[in-house]
Each structure stands twice: as C-alpha cells, then as structure tokens.
Write a protein that holds these residues in place. Sequence first.
Motif, PDB file in Angstrom:
ATOM      1  N   VAL A   1      48.715  38.346  32.918  1.00 52.11           N
ATOM      2  CA  VAL A   1      49.884  39.091  33.254  1.00 52.11           C
ATOM      3  C   VAL A   1      49.239  40.412  32.945  1.00 52.11           C
ATOM      4  CG1 VAL A   1      52.231  39.665  32.526  1.00 52.11           C
ATOM      5  CG2 VAL A   1      51.618  37.252  32.992  1.00 52.11           C
ATOM      6  N   GLN A   2      48.740  40.781  31.659  1.00 47.60           N
ATOM      7  CA  GLN A   2      48.150  41.846  31.264  1.00 47.60           C
ATOM      8  C   GLN A   2      47.227  42.524  32.427  1.00 47.60           C
ATOM      9  OE1 GLN A   2      45.952  42.180  27.805  1.00 47.60           O
ATOM     10  NE2 GLN A   2      44.863  43.983  28.222  1.00 47.60           N
ATOM     11  N   ASP A   3      46.458  41.813  33.155  1.00 52.10           N
ATOM     12  CA  ASP A   3      45.405  42.300  34.028  1.00 52.10           C
ATOM     13  C   ASP A   3      46.156  42.718  35.236  1.00 52.10           C
ATOM     14  OD1 ASP A   3      43.206  42.091  32.390  1.00 52.10           O
ATOM     15  OD2 ASP A   3      42.548  40.307  33.385  1.00 52.10           O
ATOM     16  N   LYS A   4      47.118  41.709  35.724  1.00 53.53           N
ATOM     17  CA  LYS A   4      48.087  41.990  37.087  1.00 53.53           C
ATOM     18  C   LYS A   4      48.769  43.107  36.761  1.00 53.53           C
ATOM     19  CE  LYS A   4      46.757  37.744  37.813  1.00 53.53           C
ATOM     20  NZ  LYS A   4      45.694  37.097  36.964  1.00 53.53           N
ATOM     21  N   ILE A   5      49.262  43.391  35.597  1.00 57.63           N
ATOM     22  CA  ILE A   5      50.075  44.907  35.308  1.00 57.63           C
ATOM     23  C   ILE A   5      49.474  46.048  35.590  1.00 57.63           C
ATOM     24  CG2 ILE A   5      51.392  46.053  33.764  1.00 57.63           C
ATOM     25  CD1 ILE A   5      52.618  43.355  32.685  1.00 57.63           C
TER      26      ILE A   5
ATOM     27  N   ALA B   1      59.834  35.331  31.989  1.00 51.00           N
ATOM     28  CA  ALA B   1      59.741  36.766  31.238  1.00 51.00           C
ATOM     29  C   ALA B   1      59.060  37.558  32.072  1.00 51.00           C
ATOM     30  CB  ALA B   1      59.292  36.407  29.934  1.00 51.00           C
ATOM     31  N   VAL B   2      57.794  36.938  32.630  1.00 49.81           N
ATOM     32  CA  VAL B   2      56.918  37.869  33.352  1.00 49.81           C
ATOM     33  C   VAL B   2      57.694  38.517  34.708  1.00 49.81           C
ATOM     34  CG1 VAL B   2      54.700  37.804  34.770  1.00 49.81           C
ATOM     35  CG2 VAL B   2      54.777  36.987  32.543  1.00 49.81           C
ATOM     36  N   VAL B   3      58.403  37.583  35.366  1.00 50.89           N
ATOM     37  CA  VAL B   3      59.152  37.963  36.529  1.00 50.89           C
ATOM     38  C   VAL B   3      60.326  39.213  36.232  1.00 50.89           C
ATOM     39  CG1 VAL B   3      60.903  37.620  38.363  1.00 50.89           C
ATOM     40  CG2 VAL B   3      58.626  36.159  37.770  1.00 50.89           C
ATOM     41  N   ILE B   4      60.854  38.946  34.983  1.00 48.26           N
ATOM     42  CA  ILE B   4      61.829  39.931  34.718  1.00 48.26           C
ATOM     43  C   ILE B   4      61.275  41.198  34.328  1.00 48.26           C
ATOM     44  CG2 ILE B   4      63.864  40.293  32.920  1.00 48.26           C
ATOM     45  CD1 ILE B   4      64.357  37.334  33.072  1.00 48.26           C
ATOM     46  N   TYR B   5      60.399  41.204  33.379  1.00 49.62           N
ATOM     47  CA  TYR B   5      59.697  42.405  33.172  1.00 49.62           C
ATOM     48  C   TYR B   5      58.973  43.321  34.254  1.00 49.62           C
ATOM     49  CZ  TYR B   5      56.036  45.541  30.865  1.00 49.62           C
ATOM     50  OH  TYR B   5      55.332  46.527  30.437  1.00 49.62           O
ATOM     51  N   ILE B   6      58.355  42.615  35.062  1.00 48.73           N
ATOM     52  CA  ILE B   6      57.666  43.088  36.112  1.00 48.73           C
ATOM     53  C   ILE B   6      58.587  43.948  37.128  1.00 48.73           C
ATOM     54  CG2 ILE B   6      55.976  43.241  38.128  1.00 48.73           C
ATOM     55  CD1 ILE B   6      54.364  41.160  36.346  1.00 48.73           C
ATOM     56  N   ALA B   7      59.674  43.015  37.409  1.00 48.36           N
ATOM     57  CA  ALA B   7      60.597  43.703  38.230  1.00 48.36           C
ATOM     58  C   ALA B   7      61.417  44.818  37.682  1.00 48.36           C
ATOM     59  CB  ALA B   7      61.787  42.460  38.355  1.00 48.36           C
TER      60      ALA B   7
ATOM     61  N   PHE C   1      41.359  39.750  43.165  1.00 50.50           N
ATOM     62  CA  PHE C   1      40.895  39.292  44.423  1.00 50.50           C
ATOM     63  C   PHE C   1      42.024  38.338  44.778  1.00 50.50           C
ATOM     64  CE2 PHE C   1      36.588  39.941  42.325  1.00 50.50           C
ATOM     65  CZ  PHE C   1      36.319  40.963  43.505  1.00 50.50           C
ATOM     66  N   ILE C   2      43.057  37.962  44.052  1.00 47.01           N
ATOM     67  CA  ILE C   2      44.016  37.238  44.530  1.00 47.01           C
ATOM     68  C   ILE C   2      45.433  37.784  44.451  1.00 47.01           C
ATOM     69  CG2 ILE C   2      45.282  35.096  43.899  1.00 47.01           C
ATOM     70  CD1 ILE C   2      42.622  34.464  44.789  1.00 47.01           C
ATOM     71  N   ALA C   3      45.822  38.327  43.476  1.00 47.33           N
ATOM     72  CA  ALA C   3      47.111  39.327  43.210  1.00 47.33           C
ATOM     73  C   ALA C   3      47.100  40.208  44.285  1.00 47.33           C
ATOM     74  CB  ALA C   3      47.567  39.429  41.918  1.00 47.33           C
ATOM     75  N   ALA C   4      46.364  41.077  44.273  1.00 50.48           N
ATOM     76  CA  ALA C   4      46.556  42.379  45.265  1.00 50.48           C
ATOM     77  C   ALA C   4      46.102  42.049  46.628  1.00 50.48           C
ATOM     78  CB  ALA C   4      45.334  43.396  44.845  1.00 50.48           C
ATOM     79  N   PRO C   5      45.187  40.717  47.030  1.00 49.66           N
ATOM     80  CA  PRO C   5      45.236  40.437  48.451  1.00 49.66           C
ATOM     81  C   PRO C   5      46.405  39.898  48.803  1.00 49.66           C
ATOM     82  CG  PRO C   5      43.277  40.104  47.117  1.00 49.66           C
ATOM     83  CD  PRO C   5      44.154  40.481  46.271  1.00 49.66           C
ATOM     84  N   ILE C   6      47.238  38.889  47.904  1.00 50.36           N
ATOM     85  CA  ILE C   6      48.559  38.378  48.489  1.00 50.36           C
ATOM     86  C   ILE C   6      49.642  39.346  48.592  1.00 50.36           C
ATOM     87  CG2 ILE C   6      50.431  36.993  47.338  1.00 50.36           C
ATOM     88  CD1 ILE C   6      48.405  35.246  46.000  1.00 50.36           C
ATOM     89  N   LEU C   7      49.410  40.655  47.803  1.00 50.10           N
ATOM     90  CA  LEU C   7      50.459  41.676  48.020  1.00 50.10           C
ATOM     91  C   LEU C   7      50.371  42.233  49.274  1.00 50.10           C
ATOM     92  CD1 LEU C   7      52.737  43.356  46.513  1.00 50.10           C
ATOM     93  CD2 LEU C   7      50.825  45.006  45.621  1.00 50.10           C
TER      94      LEU C   7
ATOM     95  N   ILE D   1      54.594  37.797  42.604  1.00 49.28           N
ATOM     96  CA  ILE D   1      52.997  37.531  43.237  1.00 49.28           C
ATOM     97  C   ILE D   1      52.420  37.393  41.590  1.00 49.28           C
ATOM     98  CG2 ILE D   1      51.107  38.825  43.921  1.00 49.28           C
ATOM     99  CD1 ILE D   1      52.650  40.135  46.013  1.00 49.28           C
ATOM    100  N   ALA D   2      52.929  38.085  40.670  1.00 48.48           N
ATOM    101  CA  ALA D   2      52.183  38.026  39.342  1.00 48.48           C
ATOM    102  C   ALA D   2      52.394  36.472  38.839  1.00 48.48           C
ATOM    103  CB  ALA D   2      52.796  38.642  38.250  1.00 48.48           C
ATOM    104  N   ILE D   3      53.371  35.893  39.317  1.00 48.72           N
ATOM    105  CA  ILE D   3      53.736  34.529  38.918  1.00 48.72           C
ATOM    106  C   ILE D   3      52.768  33.527  39.734  1.00 48.72           C
ATOM    107  CG2 ILE D   3      55.086  32.579  38.884  1.00 48.72           C
ATOM    108  CD1 ILE D   3      55.684  34.642  36.527  1.00 48.72           C
ATOM    109  N   ILE D   4      52.632  34.016  40.916  1.00 51.63           N
ATOM    110  CA  ILE D   4      51.919  33.108  42.018  1.00 51.63           C
ATOM    111  C   ILE D   4      50.198  33.263  41.385  1.00 51.63           C
ATOM    112  CG2 ILE D   4      50.607  33.045  44.135  1.00 51.63           C
ATOM    113  CD1 ILE D   4      53.372  33.834  45.233  1.00 51.63           C
TER     114      ILE D   4
END
Length: 302
Positions: free
Chosen positions: A198-202, A134-140, A278-284, A155-158
């Motif tokens: 998920v909320q923080d990543k968004i 659901a996270v992948v579908i929503y963010i996409a 420190f993880i999601a944005a750097p991976i991006l 990346i949100a899933i990672i």
Amino acid sequence: MNILGKRYWYFALSLLIIIPGMILIILGGLPLSIDFTGGSILEVRFTGKTPAPAEVVHVYENLGIKDTQVQTTSTGTIQIRSSFLDEAASTEIQTALQTEFGELSVEKFDSVGPSIGEQVTKRASLVVAIAALAVVIYIAFAFRGLEHAFRYGIIAIIAMIHDVAIVMSVTAIGGRFWGWQVDSLFLTALLTVIGFSVQDKIVVFDRIRENSNIYRRLPFETLANHSIVQTLQRSINTQLMTVEFMLLALALFGGVTLREFAVILLIGLLSGTYSSIFIAAPILVVWENREWRTWFGRKAEA
C-alpha cells in the motif's frame, strides 16, 4: 522510458508466476502448519549419533502416528511435526525415541488443538479483509480532490491482491518442492507485505496526483508514465538499500528457522515494488482508457 507501453507484458509475467501456484493450491491446498490445522511439534537433541528422518518417522508409525514430518535443523536438533499429542503421548514418544536411539533432551514441545487452528485461520482472514477495506477508505479520502478518487483505492486493492497472490503462489511452490509451511510467521510476513504494498502504491499515485495539476493537457497515459519514471529511482533504491539486502542476508545467514520467513518476505516486498510500477499504474491507465472495450470489440468483430 515508455514503461506503460509494455503493460500487457507485465500482466503476463505476473500470471506466469501466479497461475502455477494457484493450480497447486487448488489441487492440494496451502501447506498449513499446526498453527492453523492443529498438531504438535517436538524438537529433540540426541547426545549420540543423530538418527535419519526416516528412522524417526518409523518410530512414530510404530506408535500409530502416520502423518509425521521430520526435519533436521542447523543447530543439530531434530524437529518433528505430527498430529495433536497430549502430554502422555509425548512422553511415550520420547521414551520410544530414547530406547531406539539413545539419550536425548527435549528442546521444545508445543501442541495446538484443531479448534485453535480454526480460530487462527478465521482471524487471519478477518485481519486481511479489514486491512483491504481500510486501504480503500484511506486512499479514496486522500485522493478526494481527483476525479474518480475511489478508482485509486480499488486499484490499490487489486495490486495488493496481486502481491498476496504472488506470496501464496511462491509458498505453494515452496511447500511442494522444499517443504515450506504456512505458519504464524507467514502471517506476519503477509501483513508486512500488505503494508509495504500500500505504501508503494500511494507514492506512485501521489505523484500522478501532483502531475495532474501541472500537466493538465497531457494524455493520461503520458502523464502516468512520466510520474512512474519520476518515482522509479526512489522506489527501487529505497527497497534495495533499506529492506531487500537485509532480508537477503537474513535468508542466507539467519538460520533455518528464519530462512523461510525471510525468503517469503523478500519475494513479497519485491512484488510490492514491482506491482506499484508495473501493475497498479498500468491498470489505472487501462481503466482510464477503457481498453476492455477495444478488446471486446475485436472479439465481437472476429
């Protein structure tokens, strides 16, 4: 603040926490409670002197029950976990305890069969998998206006897997040294961590999306770093003021039955805030710059 310039240090810090716990899980598995494995919990209160845990274990062993775990609570009761017991076996144990240590009252007796524990495990895994999808579908969908929108969902899933791995690792370490167990409250904490993660990543990704329309000529790493700095105060203050202080108070003063749940939730939500920055944005950035090509190229030259 050049946060993204030290991104590989952040990856190393996460691995330093995750790897020891994963080793413990590989060697001994997660410390599952009767909610997942099946078994019984008997909680009793003695009118006289409360016996030592080792003495209670000895009574169980005399009745042929070998896998007993005994824990005293802050309210003065004794909580005894064992393999599955029916009503007759429970009555026999209560009689033996009363004969050995004097009058007692039963505060709680719960039993879960192995088949029910197996169903709980399967359903818990299914819930986590559905949440990830659901996270992948929503963010996409939400970021469909950006190039490579699907990348943000992946990346949100990672990052979410990172947070789950942190929780699992800390739980495995807690089970090894402090007797923690994975029970239904743990599952509640884990799903809460996933939601907050998920909320923080968004929030971070949305600021990157907004800045992508404003600072079109900036290098992506500079743009992403600027976006993180803009959301840094909001992310830290929101978590500390609204959640973390409350959970810390609950962990310190909430009683033994809620302490483990509060600590796991506290660590998981801290990990969610940390991984957003420190993880999601750097991976991006690593994905956008395709930095793995540089690493593989260096290895090939070596």
